[in-house]
Structure formats: structure tokens, C-alpha cells
Design a protein around this motif. Sequence first.
Motif, PDB file in Angstrom:
ATOM      1  N   ARG A 146     -28.582 -39.884 -46.078  1.00 11.60           N
ATOM      2  CA  ARG A 146     -30.062 -39.953 -46.072  1.00 11.60           C
ATOM      3  C   ARG A 146     -30.559 -39.535 -44.691  1.00 11.60           C
ATOM      4  NH1 ARG A 146     -33.333 -42.374 -49.440  1.00 11.60           N
ATOM      5  NH2 ARG A 146     -31.651 -43.496 -50.491  1.00 11.60           N
ATOM      6  N   GLY A 147     -31.504 -38.610 -44.693  1.00 10.63           N
ATOM      7  CA  GLY A 147     -32.104 -38.201 -43.429  1.00 10.63           C
ATOM      8  C   GLY A 147     -31.342 -37.085 -42.745  1.00 10.63           C
ATOM      9  N   ALA A 148     -30.090 -36.809 -43.234  1.00  9.34           N
ATOM     10  CA  ALA A 148     -29.322 -35.747 -42.558  1.00  9.34           C
ATOM     11  C   ALA A 148     -29.764 -34.404 -43.126  1.00  9.34           C
ATOM     12  CB  ALA A 148     -27.844 -35.965 -42.823  1.00  9.34           C
ATOM     13  N   ASP A 149     -29.474 -33.350 -42.369  1.00  9.50           N
ATOM     14  CA  ASP A 149     -29.818 -32.009 -42.854  1.00  9.50           C
ATOM     15  C   ASP A 149     -28.825 -31.623 -43.952  1.00  9.50           C
ATOM     16  OD1 ASP A 149     -30.081 -28.674 -41.330  1.00  9.50           O
ATOM     17  OD2 ASP A 149     -30.356 -29.430 -43.379  1.00  9.50           O
ATOM     18  N   PRO A 150     -29.355 -31.355 -45.164  1.00 12.13           N
ATOM     19  CA  PRO A 150     -28.405 -31.066 -46.262  1.00 12.13           C
ATOM     20  C   PRO A 150     -27.558 -29.834 -46.010  1.00 12.13           C
ATOM     21  CG  PRO A 150     -30.703 -30.714 -46.950  1.00 12.13           C
ATOM     22  CD  PRO A 150     -30.766 -31.348 -45.626  1.00 12.13           C
ATOM     23  N   ARG A 151     -28.105 -28.931 -45.158  1.00  9.19           N
ATOM     24  CA  ARG A 151     -27.348 -27.686 -44.935  1.00  9.19           C
ATOM     25  C   ARG A 151     -26.062 -27.962 -44.161  1.00  9.19           C
ATOM     26  NH1 ARG A 151     -32.024 -24.077 -42.675  1.00  9.19           N
ATOM     27  NH2 ARG A 151     -32.666 -26.144 -41.992  1.00  9.19           N
ATOM     28  N   ALA A 152     -25.993 -29.103 -43.488  1.00  6.25           N
ATOM     29  CA  ALA A 152     -24.786 -29.411 -42.687  1.00  6.25           C
ATOM     30  C   ALA A 152     -23.594 -29.657 -43.609  1.00  6.25           C
ATOM     31  CB  ALA A 152     -25.048 -30.646 -41.837  1.00  6.25           C
ATOM     32  N   SER A 153     -23.875 -30.010 -44.848  1.00  8.62           N
ATOM     33  CA  SER A 153     -22.727 -30.291 -45.746  1.00  8.62           C
ATOM     34  C   SER A 153     -22.484 -29.130 -46.695  1.00  8.62           C
ATOM     35  CB  SER A 153     -23.013 -31.574 -46.528  1.00  8.62           C
ATOM     36  OG  SER A 153     -24.256 -31.432 -47.181  1.00  8.62           O
ATOM     37  N   ARG A 154     -22.975 -27.947 -46.306  1.00  9.09           N
ATOM     38  CA  ARG A 154     -22.771 -26.779 -47.167  1.00  9.09           C
ATOM     39  C   ARG A 154     -21.882 -25.768 -46.455  1.00  9.09           C
ATOM     40  NH1 ARG A 154     -28.818 -24.824 -48.461  1.00  9.09           N
ATOM     41  NH2 ARG A 154     -29.771 -26.747 -49.173  1.00  9.09           N
ATOM     42  N   ARG A 155     -21.175 -24.956 -47.233  1.00  8.00           N
ATOM     43  CA  ARG A 155     -20.417 -23.818 -46.692  1.00  8.00           C
ATOM     44  C   ARG A 155     -20.816 -22.587 -47.513  1.00  8.00           C
ATOM     45  NH1 ARG A 155     -20.113 -26.958 -43.569  1.00  8.00           N
ATOM     46  NH2 ARG A 155     -18.365 -27.992 -42.519  1.00  8.00           N
ATOM     47  N   LEU A 156     -21.257 -21.566 -46.802  1.00  8.76           N
ATOM     48  CA  LEU A 156     -21.743 -20.375 -47.490  1.00  8.76           C
ATOM     49  C   LEU A 156     -20.598 -19.674 -48.221  1.00  8.76           C
ATOM     50  CD1 LEU A 156     -24.223 -18.528 -47.968  1.00  8.76           C
ATOM     51  CD2 LEU A 156     -23.447 -17.153 -46.005  1.00  8.76           C
ATOM     52  N   LEU A 157     -20.807 -19.339 -49.470  1.00 15.02           N
ATOM     53  CA  LEU A 157     -19.796 -18.623 -50.247  1.00 15.02           C
ATOM     54  C   LEU A 157     -20.207 -17.166 -50.474  1.00 15.02           C
ATOM     55  CD1 LEU A 157     -19.043 -21.210 -53.105  1.00 15.02           C
ATOM     56  CD2 LEU A 157     -17.615 -20.676 -51.131  1.00 15.02           C
ATOM     57  N   LEU A 158     -21.526 -16.966 -50.663  1.00 12.96           N
ATOM     58  CA  LEU A 158     -21.993 -15.616 -51.041  1.00 12.96           C
ATOM     59  C   LEU A 158     -23.437 -15.457 -50.602  1.00 12.96           C
ATOM     60  CD1 LEU A 158     -21.540 -13.059 -52.980  1.00 12.96           C
ATOM     61  CD2 LEU A 158     -22.707 -14.427 -54.711  1.00 12.96           C
ATOM     62  N   SER A 159     -23.741 -14.261 -50.094  1.00 17.11           N
ATOM     63  CA  SER A 159     -25.142 -14.007 -49.748  1.00 17.11           C
ATOM     64  C   SER A 159     -25.431 -12.553 -50.094  1.00 17.11           C
ATOM     65  CB  SER A 159     -25.374 -14.228 -48.244  1.00 17.11           C
ATOM     66  OG  SER A 159     -26.706 -13.873 -47.936  1.00 17.11           O
ATOM     67  N   GLN A 160     -26.427 -12.308 -50.920  1.00 17.81           N
ATOM     68  CA  GLN A 160     -26.707 -10.903 -51.262  1.00 17.81           C
ATOM     69  C   GLN A 160     -28.175 -10.767 -51.622  1.00 17.81           C
ATOM     70  OE1 GLN A 160     -23.878 -10.855 -54.701  1.00 17.81           O
ATOM     71  NE2 GLN A 160     -25.573  -9.861 -55.755  1.00 17.81           N
ATOM     72  N   SER A 161     -28.635  -9.503 -51.581  1.00 18.46           N
ATOM     73  CA  SER A 161     -30.047  -9.300 -51.946  1.00 18.46           C
ATOM     74  C   SER A 161     -30.074  -8.791 -53.373  1.00 18.46           C
ATOM     75  CB  SER A 161     -30.689  -8.285 -50.998  1.00 18.46           C
ATOM     76  OG  SER A 161     -30.117  -7.029 -51.229  1.00 18.46           O
ATOM     77  N   LEU A 162     -31.121  -9.145 -54.084  1.00 15.29           N
ATOM     78  CA  LEU A 162     -31.211  -8.806 -55.513  1.00 15.29           C
ATOM     79  C   LEU A 162     -32.546  -8.123 -55.744  1.00 15.29           C
ATOM     80  CD1 LEU A 162     -30.079 -12.324 -56.719  1.00 15.29           C
ATOM     81  CD2 LEU A 162     -28.699 -10.247 -56.794  1.00 15.29           C
ATOM     82  N   ARG A 163     -32.502  -7.049 -56.522  1.00 15.19           N
ATOM     83  CA  ARG A 163     -33.740  -6.357 -56.863  1.00 15.19           C
ATOM     84  C   ARG A 163     -34.133  -6.723 -58.290  1.00 15.19           C
ATOM     85  NH1 ARG A 163     -35.829  -3.180 -53.637  1.00 15.19           N
ATOM     86  NH2 ARG A 163     -34.736  -2.511 -51.743  1.00 15.19           N
TER      87      ARG A 163
END
Lengths: 245, 115
Positions: A146-163
Motif C-alpha cells: 500500500r502506498g508503494a509505486d506499483p511500477r517498482a514491482s513490474r518488469r518490462l517484457l514488451l514495448s511496441q507501438s501500434l497503429r
Amino acid sequence: SDAEDRNTRERLFLGSLGLSERPQPAGSRHTRRPVPSELWRMFRRSESIQARDSDPCTVSEYGVRGNIIRYVQDQGRLVSGWSSSCQACLVKQLFFNVSVLQPVELLSLAQLEIRLHWKPLRPAGLLRGPRAVSMSLSKVIRATLRGADPRASRRLLLSQSLRPQLEPAAVAMDLTPLAESWRKPGHNYGLVVELSPPPGADPEELTPFLPGNAFPLEEAWTLPLMEASLVVVSLNPHQCRSRQR
Amino acid sequence: RSAVHLPVTPSNICKARRLYIDFKDVGWQDWIIAPPGYMANYCHGECPFPLSESLNGTNHAILQTLVHSLDPQGTPQPCCVPIRLSPISMLYYDNNDNVVLRHYQDMVVDECGCR
């Protein structure tokens, strides 16, 4: 005692079919989710005469060993608003309950499929040309305090742009090792998908394309509707005995 | 000394018999999406001496029919069993409303033989 006897027989028989009990899906036949067209295709193909001689313990469509193909549906929820830095972002938790696999089953493949349904482009959108949105997929490695930044518990798997596209577009990703780790109790924290509008897009212009949100006619740009499922292929070694010669 | 030929009517010979499994009969129609049922068949019938080629007997089965013909009480006939089977697939909903496609080996009897 007759009923008990019948239930016992049924349980023993279902057991030999690899089912711990008689499935009791919720709802009626008409309210349940439709059968994915890909599974219908695979089922029809398996009924063909040629398939009778093929190996029922290999899923040729995915090129892996297996005799069970599950479309595990997403049970996550929309969590827009997690990221204070991007109010207009569509942020969705994805959660796949892989405990439906029996311990004896060997996981061969877990493929995430995200289908994006774009709302037909409005003329204004056409004038400016379709602008890409960016999609990021992350795995969640622990519960967010609670109160922590949720992004701290994430690990990026994929990042892409979509049209935007006229036809629903699908993003597929092999998550087999991750899905195997989810099978350990208490290790499944799911995934997070974030759709961000094109840079410079006026947040006022954007309204998420959500169920129940009719097509806002005055809207020139909408984030797509997202459907996610996890195609899980597994092999039950008890049912795939090598043929005695 | 001379072999005893028991009269066998054709319908008694070992062969596949039709057996249709209707999933509605066993109350499974609410979780099985497809098929509604399937033709499983089963093997039944005699394996008499001499074992004709159509009965797909192994050498041992041929020997056993011979011994049975000489000593019916002491040695039974070979068994009429499936010798070629086919798989079936089932589409169903599991307890989590996931749609599952499952392939099962050896669920349809295509051919019987004496073993």
C-alpha cells in the motif's frame, strides 16, 4: 446408493480421462463465452479422417507435444489511474489462473494473445492519419505494498507501438517459462498492459473504448478495446502412453 | 485325432460391434461443447479353429485355437480384442469457464482381432 454408485463410476471414468471431477462451468450454455474460432478449427481438423492417423499427443498447430489445449481467459481488471503520470493511459491487469492445469500435466507452451479492436477511424482521424499508440507489457513480480509505486514491482517484457487497423490486430508472446513459474502457489501476480496515447495527443480528445461506452461520435481518436487470453498447451503423460509394440 | 469343428454362425465371429456413446445419456451435455457423442464400438465374438486370416490372429492365437479345439475345457479360445483404435477430441468448458480442447488416444475401435 444407486446414485452414489453412479457417481463413483463417473468419477473413476472421468479420472481416467484426466479430469478430477465433472466440470461444472458457471452459467448456462448460452451465457458462456464463445468458443475461440481457432479452437473450433483445431477440433474440426482433429475430426477429419487424416487426423485419425496423426499423433493425438502432438499439437501440430503450435508444433509442440501436448494433448490438452486450453484458452485460459483473463480474470484481471482495469486499473487505469495507477499511473499518476498518465491519466489517459489504459492500464489493465491481466491474470491467468494456470492452477487449472493438473500437477501431472507437463506445460509445453503458454502463448499470450492480446487482440486489439480499434474503433473505426473518424474522418478527422483520417485527416491527421492514424497515429500509433504505445503498448507496454510487464510482468508483476510481487505484490505491491500500500502506498508503494506499483511500477517498482513490474518488469518490462514488451514495448511496441501500434497503429489503428481496420481488422482486429493480435499481439502474441511466448510466456512459457513465466507461466511455469505461475504454477507454484503464491507466485502468480499476473501481468500489466499499458496503452499510452500518441505523444502530444490532447487528453480531452481521448476516451477509452470501453464496454458500455457507445461510440462517442464527436470523438476523433479512441484507444482500442483489448481482449487477452493465454493459450496453454500441456501433455498428460498418463494419457499419452507410448504404443506397446 | 480329427479336429472338431464347432458350428459357428457368422454373427458369432469376432468383429467390431456398433456402440454409440451419447454424452446426453450420461448428463454431460452441459459441459461438453462437442461432439454430442461418438461411435466408440466394441469387440465381441468367437475365435474359432481354424483362425481365418480375417480374424487378424497372431501365431500364438492360432496355436491357442488349435489347443482349444482339442481341449475346450482346459484352454479357452483367444480373446476378441481391439487391434486398431483411433483418437477422439473433445471440446468442453472447465470449472473456470475456460474452453478446453483435449485429444484422447485409443477411444474408437476400428478393428478387432483374436489375440
